[in-house]
Design a protein around this motif. Structure first.
Motif, PDB file in Angstrom:
ATOM      1  N   VAL A   1       0.847  -1.190   0.000  1.00  0.00           N
ATOM      2  CA  VAL A   1       0.000   0.000   0.000  1.00  0.00           C
ATOM      3  C   VAL A   1       0.884   1.242   0.000  1.00  0.00           C
ATOM      4  O   VAL A   1       1.837   1.329   0.787  1.00  0.00           O
TER       5      VAL A   1
ATOM      6  N   GLU B   1       0.569   5.728  -0.401  1.00  0.00           N
ATOM      7  CA  GLU B   1      -0.295   6.891  -0.565  1.00  0.00           C
ATOM      8  C   GLU B   1       0.282   7.819  -1.623  1.00  0.00           C
ATOM      9  O   GLU B   1       1.497   7.930  -1.803  1.00  0.00           O
TER      10      GLU B   1
ATOM     11  N   VAL C   1      -7.904   1.262   2.651  1.00  0.00           N
ATOM     12  CA  VAL C   1      -6.975   0.206   2.252  1.00  0.00           C
ATOM     13  C   VAL C   1      -7.789  -1.007   1.852  1.00  0.00           C
ATOM     14  O   VAL C   1      -8.851  -1.272   2.422  1.00  0.00           O
ATOM     15  N   SER C   2      -7.318  -1.742   0.869  1.00  0.00           N
ATOM     16  CA  SER C   2      -7.945  -3.005   0.474  1.00  0.00           C
ATOM     17  C   SER C   2      -6.845  -4.015   0.166  1.00  0.00           C
ATOM     18  O   SER C   2      -5.675  -3.655   0.040  1.00  0.00           O
ATOM     19  N   THR C   3      -7.221  -5.272   0.044  1.00  0.00           N
ATOM     20  CA  THR C   3      -6.259  -6.327  -0.312  1.00  0.00           C
ATOM     21  C   THR C   3      -6.833  -7.121  -1.481  1.00  0.00           C
ATOM     22  O   THR C   3      -7.394  -8.203  -1.294  1.00  0.00           O
TER      23      THR C   3
ATOM     24  N   ASN D   1      -8.010   3.216  -4.031  1.00  0.00           N
ATOM     25  CA  ASN D   1      -8.857   3.627  -2.915  1.00  0.00           C
ATOM     26  C   ASN D   1      -9.358   5.053  -3.148  1.00  0.00           C
ATOM     27  O   ASN D   1      -8.939   5.721  -4.087  1.00  0.00           O
TER      28      ASN D   1
ATOM     29  N   ASN E   1      -4.784   6.312  -1.708  1.00  0.00           N
ATOM     30  CA  ASN E   1      -3.943   5.128  -1.540  1.00  0.00           C
ATOM     31  C   ASN E   1      -4.103   4.193  -2.725  1.00  0.00           C
ATOM     32  O   ASN E   1      -5.195   4.045  -3.275  1.00  0.00           O
TER      33      ASN E   1
ATOM     34  N   SER F   1      -3.713   0.251  -3.201  1.00  0.00           N
ATOM     35  CA  SER F   1      -3.561  -1.030  -2.507  1.00  0.00           C
ATOM     36  C   SER F   1      -3.426  -2.107  -3.569  1.00  0.00           C
ATOM     37  O   SER F   1      -4.404  -2.440  -4.239  1.00  0.00           O
TER      38      SER F   1
END
Length: 431
Positions: free
Chosen positions: A231, A233, A360-362, A376, A396, A398
């Motif tokens: 991640v 920014e 945030v994500s995965t 994001n 962000n 991710s």
């Protein structure tokens, strides 16, 4: 009167079995020639099965979710004349599978075989019934027939389709049925529990069709791929200023730009320096293919589930041509109009939930690719710039990678390269 049997057609490409997704008729219905009776799903697409004859439905050859062999009995219809089936003969005489629809509905992975059975489902509201706003009781796990557009409209209006009477063929719910339901007296809203009422109901949703394929593909990806996420920014203040300026100057003539074509442009440039990211991995053959062409998969959420239409040769497109093509393939996927070619062949995927993108994500790698870039949402935050606290637009990225192919440092450097291009947007156009 005779009997005509429609067999599960051979859709080609060596496919031995297909999944039965949905029936549009029931036992006792009258069907006409070329009327679509069922949707079936191969390992690549959903196709419609039309009836080659006019007659009355006698039996259905399976339940939604079953995987049926090509050539097995799909539906039995009573017709005028001799038909193509003779009792006791054991098979239809010179049965010809119906032609399938030319355009597939969605890309799907391979299904696992299950036995097919001849069944007679419970009666549903007749397609010839008079339309009525009266609430129709259905079982909690019964999925009424309705088009994606009707389902979306019902969802937006907070309507449970199982309470709506369907006046279309085989009880299919139409827009007119929603209109009739919406003008009912307020007592219709009392059919469901109140906001503070105790609830003991439950609903079971069969995992079939595209939903099953998505589940299988995600499970396979997590089982086989050594995922890791990174991640970072990004300050997109200057990028957003450029985007707004370009839309104001060229939006009417060239179309409006979203953030995605800028991200695609940054990914194309970064992939030149990191070709191991724009790659696919055949883990059975132990072979990595690094691609010169950048075919970007655009993760798209539709009414039927997640699909990934492909922006082909993003490296050769301008901001506006890529923006137009992203919109075209995404709309085709949402409307179940995307072709097989438009739903396959990506080399790297871009996924974005827009304003719902979270912090945030995965994301899960779209195998056999080795990288997926997740976007994001953009938020305004106070940042320290040259010793001063200023408000900047921050976002962000991710992203996830296949650690079997991509080293952590290479993944970080790839995303850092994208960051540098987006924070200095003029560099996107300097060759």
């Amino acid at each position: 009167m005779g009997t005509h049997v429609i067999k599960m057609p051979d859709i080609g490409e060596g496919i031995a079995q297909v999944e039965l997704v949905e029936w549009f008729v029931k036992v006792g219905d009258t069907v006409t020639e070329d009327q679509v009776v069922a949707d079936v799903m191969t390992d690549k697409a959903t196709v419609e099965i039309p009836s080659p004859v006019t007659g009355k439905v006698l039996a259905l050859g399976g339940q939604p979710g079953e995987v049926m062999a090509v050539g097995s009995e799909l539906i039995r219809i009573e017709v005028e004349g001799a038909g193509n089936y003779q009792e006791g003969a054991g098979k239809p005489a010179a049965a010809t599978p119906p032609a399938v629809a030319a355009a597939p509905k969605a890309s799907v992975p391979e299904a696992q075989p299950q036995p097919a059975v001849v069944s007679t489902p419970a009666a549903a509201p007749s397609g010839n019934a008079q339309r009525s706003p009266t609430i129709v009781p259905r079982e909690a796990n019964e999925r009424p027939l309705a088009s994606p557009a009707v389902r979306k409209r019902a969802l937006d209006a907070g309507i449970e389709l199982r309470y709506v009477h369907g006046s279309g063929p085989a009880g299919r719910i139409l827009h007119e049925d929603l209109d009739a339901f919406l003008v009912q007296p307020s007592t219709s809203s009392a059919s469901g529990p109140g906001g503070y009422a105790r609830r003991d109901d439950s609903e079971q949703v069969p995992v079939i069709g595209l939903r099953r394929k998505i589940a299988q593909r995600m499970q396979d990806a997590k089982r086989r791929v050594a995922h890791f996420s990174y991640v970072e920014e990004i300050d997109v203040t200057a990028l957003e200023e450029l985007r707004v300026h370009l839309n104001k100057k060229h939006g009417d003539s060239r179309g409006k730009l979203t953030l995605l074509p800028f991200l695609v442009r940054a990914m194309v440039i970064a992939a030149r320096e990191f070709p191991q990211i724009n790659a696919t991995y055949d883990d059975e053959a132990q072979l990595i293919t690094r691609h010169g062409a950048v075919h970007v998969g655009i993760a798209t959420q539709g009414d039927n589930g997640l699909m990934v239409p492909v922006l082909r040769h993003a490296e050769a497109g301008s901001l506006w041509s890529n923006a137009s093509e992203i919109a075209r393939v995404a709309n085709a996927a949402r409307n179940n109009k995307a072709s097989r070619e438009e739903l396959s062949g990506s080399t790297i995927t871009l996924t974005s939930l827009g304003a719902l993108g979270g912090i945030v994500s995965t994301p899960v790698v779209n195998t056999p690719e080795v990288a997926i870039v997740g976007v994001n949402r953009i938020v305004e935050r106070p940042m320290v710039v040259n010793g001063q606290i200023v408000v900047r637009k921050m976002m962000n990225l991710s992203s996830s990678f296949d650690h079997r192919v991509v080293d952590g440092m290479d993944a970080a450097l790839f995303i850092q390269a994208i960051r540098g291009l987006l924070e200095q947007p003029a560099s996107l156009f300097v060759e």
